[in-house]
Design a protein around this motif. Structure first.
Motif, mmCIF file in Angstrom:
data_model
loop_
_atom_site.group_PDB
_atom_site.id
_atom_site.type_symbol
_atom_site.label_atom_id
_atom_site.label_comp_id
_atom_site.label_asym_id
_atom_site.label_seq_id
_atom_site.Cartn_x
_atom_site.Cartn_y
_atom_site.Cartn_z
ATOM 1 N N ARG A 14 26.473 -14.460 6.605
ATOM 2 C CA ARG A 14 25.035 -14.328 6.848
ATOM 3 C C ARG A 14 24.606 -12.899 7.077
ATOM 4 O O ARG A 14 23.418 -12.622 7.175
ATOM 5 N N ASN A 15 25.532 -11.964 7.194
ATOM 6 C CA ASN A 15 25.166 -10.592 7.536
ATOM 7 C C ASN A 15 25.360 -9.604 6.392
ATOM 8 O O ASN A 15 24.955 -8.451 6.515
ATOM 9 N N ILE A 16 25.988 -10.015 5.318
ATOM 10 C CA ILE A 16 26.115 -9.159 4.138
ATOM 11 C C ILE A 16 25.728 -9.984 2.918
ATOM 12 O O ILE A 16 25.680 -11.215 2.970
ATOM 13 N N LEU A 17 25.449 -9.304 1.815
ATOM 14 C CA LEU A 17 25.032 -9.988 0.596
ATOM 15 C C LEU A 17 26.225 -10.557 -0.153
ATOM 16 O O LEU A 17 27.331 -10.004 -0.099
ATOM 17 N N THR A 18 25.992 -11.649 -0.856
ATOM 18 C CA THR A 18 27.017 -12.192 -1.732
ATOM 19 C C THR A 18 27.159 -11.290 -2.956
ATOM 20 O O THR A 18 26.286 -10.476 -3.254
ATOM 21 N N GLN A 19 28.250 -11.453 -3.672
ATOM 22 C CA GLN A 19 28.531 -10.580 -4.813
ATOM 23 C C GLN A 19 27.468 -10.722 -5.891
ATOM 24 O O GLN A 19 27.148 -9.758 -6.595
ATOM 25 N N GLY A 20 26.895 -11.923 -6.035
ATOM 26 C CA GLY A 20 25.843 -12.099 -7.029
ATOM 27 C C GLY A 20 24.647 -11.211 -6.766
ATOM 28 O O GLY A 20 24.100 -10.581 -7.682
ATOM 29 N N SER A 21 24.221 -11.125 -5.507
ATOM 30 C CA SER A 21 23.088 -10.268 -5.151
ATOM 31 C C SER A 21 23.440 -8.796 -5.345
ATOM 32 O O SER A 21 22.607 -8.004 -5.803
ATOM 33 N N VAL A 22 24.660 -8.428 -4.995
ATOM 34 C CA VAL A 22 25.091 -7.039 -5.167
ATOM 35 C C VAL A 22 25.045 -6.659 -6.645
ATOM 36 O O VAL A 22 24.581 -5.566 -7.010
ATOM 37 N N ASN A 23 25.487 -7.565 -7.518
ATOM 38 C CA ASN A 23 25.471 -7.279 -8.957
ATOM 39 C C ASN A 23 24.057 -7.088 -9.475
ATOM 40 O O ASN A 23 23.794 -6.223 -10.318
ATOM 41 N N GLY A 61 13.383 -9.568 12.545
ATOM 42 C CA GLY A 61 14.205 -10.359 11.647
ATOM 43 C C GLY A 61 14.099 -9.886 10.203
ATOM 44 O O GLY A 61 15.087 -9.859 9.476
ATOM 45 N N MET A 62 12.887 -9.457 9.806
ATOM 46 C CA MET A 62 12.713 -8.941 8.451
ATOM 47 C C MET A 62 13.463 -7.631 8.257
ATOM 48 O O MET A 62 14.066 -7.401 7.199
ATOM 49 N N LEU A 63 13.443 -6.775 9.264
ATOM 50 C CA LEU A 63 14.179 -5.515 9.169
ATOM 51 C C LEU A 63 15.671 -5.774 9.003
ATOM 52 O O LEU A 63 16.346 -5.132 8.191
ATOM 53 N N ASP A 64 16.181 -6.732 9.777
ATOM 54 C CA ASP A 64 17.609 -7.063 9.669
ATOM 55 C C ASP A 64 17.918 -7.675 8.303
ATOM 56 O O ASP A 64 18.965 -7.386 7.709
ATOM 57 N N PHE A 65 17.006 -8.502 7.807
ATOM 58 C CA PHE A 65 17.217 -9.155 6.506
ATOM 59 C C PHE A 65 17.220 -8.140 5.374
ATOM 60 O O PHE A 65 18.109 -8.131 4.517
ATOM 61 N N VAL A 66 16.237 -7.253 5.363
ATOM 62 C CA VAL A 66 16.131 -6.250 4.303
ATOM 63 C C VAL A 66 17.251 -5.225 4.410
ATOM 64 O O VAL A 66 17.680 -4.649 3.401
ATOM 65 N N ALA A 67 17.754 -5.000 5.634
ATOM 66 C CA ALA A 67 18.845 -4.035 5.818
ATOM 67 C C ALA A 67 20.071 -4.421 5.001
ATOM 68 O O ALA A 67 20.827 -3.556 4.556
ATOM 69 N N ARG A 68 20.287 -5.708 4.779
ATOM 70 C CA ARG A 68 21.420 -6.148 3.958
ATOM 71 C C ARG A 68 21.275 -5.639 2.529
ATOM 72 O O ARG A 68 22.263 -5.281 1.881
ATOM 73 N N TYR A 69 20.042 -5.613 2.020
ATOM 74 C CA TYR A 69 19.793 -5.085 0.679
ATOM 75 C C TYR A 69 19.838 -3.560 0.664
ATOM 76 O O TYR A 69 20.304 -2.949 -0.297
ATOM 77 N N GLN A 70 19.359 -2.942 1.766
ATOM 78 C CA GLN A 70 19.353 -1.479 1.833
ATOM 79 C C GLN A 70 20.765 -0.915 1.905
ATOM 80 O O GLN A 70 21.008 0.200 1.450
ATOM 81 N N ARG A 71 21.697 -1.660 2.460
ATOM 82 C CA ARG A 71 23.084 -1.178 2.516
ATOM 83 C C ARG A 71 23.696 -1.095 1.128
ATOM 84 O O ARG A 71 24.600 -0.292 0.885
ATOM 85 N N GLU A 72 23.224 -1.925 0.209
ATOM 86 C CA GLU A 72 23.753 -1.921 -1.152
ATOM 87 C C GLU A 72 22.928 -1.053 -2.104
ATOM 88 O O GLU A 72 23.444 -0.617 -3.130
ATOM 89 N N LYS A 73 21.668 -0.805 -1.767
ATOM 90 C CA LYS A 73 20.796 -0.008 -2.627
ATOM 91 C C LYS A 73 19.918 0.854 -1.730
ATOM 92 O O LYS A 73 19.111 0.345 -0.958
#
Length: 464
Positions: free
Chosen positions: A47-56, A85-97
């Motif tokens: 729940r705290n990092i993105l799955t590989q599909g989202s990373v791709n 909660g939104m900041l934490d959610f978007v942070a998962r995407y920001q770590r990859e991009k």
């Protein structure tokens, strides 16, 4: 030991030196943490990092992603922490991009901006990418957000056309044998549908991304078959799903593509290990093709037929094997009626073909200035409403459609939904007692125990 003034100054200097070194270490660690990030998710559902599909998907998006959240300010005293909660959610995407940006607008303080943006509910979010935008409303999950990003990334907006009127499995159908759930997933990823009536239309529309022929049950008229063949001859893409070797009026199309379908179905004895009928063929071996490259999910093909494709030098077709099923099974030579129960068959070395059996082929050629693509699968059940959630069936189907639509870069394993993480407490006195002890131990007993242990240790040292 006598402590003089000089010794006191030395101790003071050592203490201050320790403080300065400690502060320098903290500053250095803070700087390094801002420059380099590392995360490991140990939760069951990731729940705290993105799955590989989202990373791709993010790796394929070159431009900025701007996320605007229209939400009132948090009120932590009343349990409202939506913005956090939104900041934490978007942070998962920001770590990859790195170029994912988020900003908040309070619709109560900026009602005109919210009205101009078409915002209707508190928490509604607008995601912008490549001069395109889309709204999404809470609650948010990775599956929905990544699907939204796929839609914004899609370069081919031509509709997916499907043949109808001959008992086909419909992309918007609700029956068990229909492909409605698969159709919903395609719509969530930005695909639109069209249903041309070939009995009226002069030809198959050329502005579609592909034509889906999903296992017709009655013969297609000669007029319609002629239009379908002309569509393929002029460079049209096709997804053809076959439930048997009865081509229902499309024999000339099969000859043009060099396709042959077996009369018998695949028998997979490995299915018995999972308590399934041996007519359920399992696949875990895939060809070296953009659709299946790096695809490692198990897929299920109920009552599948072998599909052979032959490359044609004259027509320029290149044929690739996609799916091998039943490595420990075989292709039954005898024709088995569809829906037969309690199948009792055995391998006949003189007649049957030992596995693995190929049940899908992809054809490709250069037509004019563009490429043409065709996929033929000897099974339509794997995308039916009944079986779409089995293993990687949905992922494979999405990959096939993305490839046919020309969006190769969107071929990826889809993010998986969260697993069920509910705790079930037995409705007994013993179960309630255990639950009370576990929950209150972390709330009261363990903190109090640590406090008492610390106090006793301090008291023991003080008396020593």
């Amino acid at each position: 030991m006598k402590i003089n003034r000089k010794f006191r100054w030395q101790l003071l200097a050592q203490n201050w030196m320790f403080v300065l070194v400690f502060l320098a270490l903290v500053v250095m660690l803070g700087f390094l943490s801002s420059q380099y990030r590392w995360a490991k998710d140990i939760t069951q559902a990731n729940r705290n990092i993105l799955t590989q599909g989202s990373v791709n998907v993010l790796k394929q998006m070159e431009g900025d992603i701007n996320i605007t959240v229209y939400a009132t300010n948090d009120d932590a005293n009343n349990g409202d922490t939506f913005r956090k909660g939104m900041l934490d959610f978007v942070a998962r995407y920001q770590r990859e991009k790195k170029n994912v940006f988020i900003k908040f607008i309070n619709p109560s303080e900026e009602p005109k901006l919210a009205q101009e943006a078409g915002v209707k509910v508190d928490g509604e979010t607008i995601v912008e990418y490549n001069k395109r935008s889309e709204h999404i409303s809470p609650p948010f999950a990775e599956q929905e957000m990544t699907n939204l990003l796929v839609r914004l990334s899609r370069t081919n907006n031509q509709p997916v056309m499907y043949l109808d009127g001959h008992g086909e499995r419909l992309l918007q159908g609700l029956k068990n044998h229909d492909l409605g759930e698969f159709g919903k997933q395609l719509e969530s990823k930005g695909f639109k549908f069209a249903n041309p009536d070939l009995t009226i239309a002069q030809a198959v529309p050329a502005n579609g991304a592909m034509l889906v022929i999903a296992a017709p049950q009655v013969d297609i008229s000669a007029v319609e078959a002629k239009k379908i063949k002309a569509y393929i001859e002029s460079g049209g893409n096709v997804l053809w799903l076959l439930d048997d070797d009865n081509l229902h009026g499309l024999q000339e199309v099969a000859e043009y593509l060099g396709i042959k379908v077996s009369a018998g179905i695949v028998v997979d004895r490995a299915a018995e290990q999972y308590g399934a009928d041996p007519k359920m063929a399992f696949a875990s071996l895939y060809g070296d093709h953009p659709i299946t490259r790096n695809f490692m999910l198990r897929t299920v093909f109920p009552e599948a037929h072998q599909v052979d494709g032959q490359a044609s030098d004259d027509l320029g077709w290149k044929v690739g094997r996609l799916i091998d099923v039943a490595p420990n099974g075989w292709l039954e030579s005898d024709k088995i009626p569809a829906g037969a129960q309690n199948l009792k068959v055995s391998f006949d070395a003189g007649k049957d073909k030992a596995g693995p059996i190929n049940v899908g082929v992809a054809l490709e050629r250069t037509y004019g200035k563009k490429g043409q693509r065709v996929v033929v699968i000897g099974n339509a059940n794997f995308l039916a409403n009944t079986f779409i959630t089995n293993g990687g069936n949905l992922d494979l189907g999405i990959n096939i459609v993305n490839w046919l639509a020309g969006d190769d870069r969107l071929i990826t394993i889809q993010p998986m939904p969260l697993k069920d993480i509910n705790v079930t407490i037995p409705a007994t006195d013993q179960g309630r007692l255990v639950a009370w002890i576990v929950f209150h131990a972390f709330q009261y007993l363990i903190p109090i125990g640590l406090f008492v242990a610390g106090f006793l240790l301090w008291w023991k040292r003080r008396k020593a």
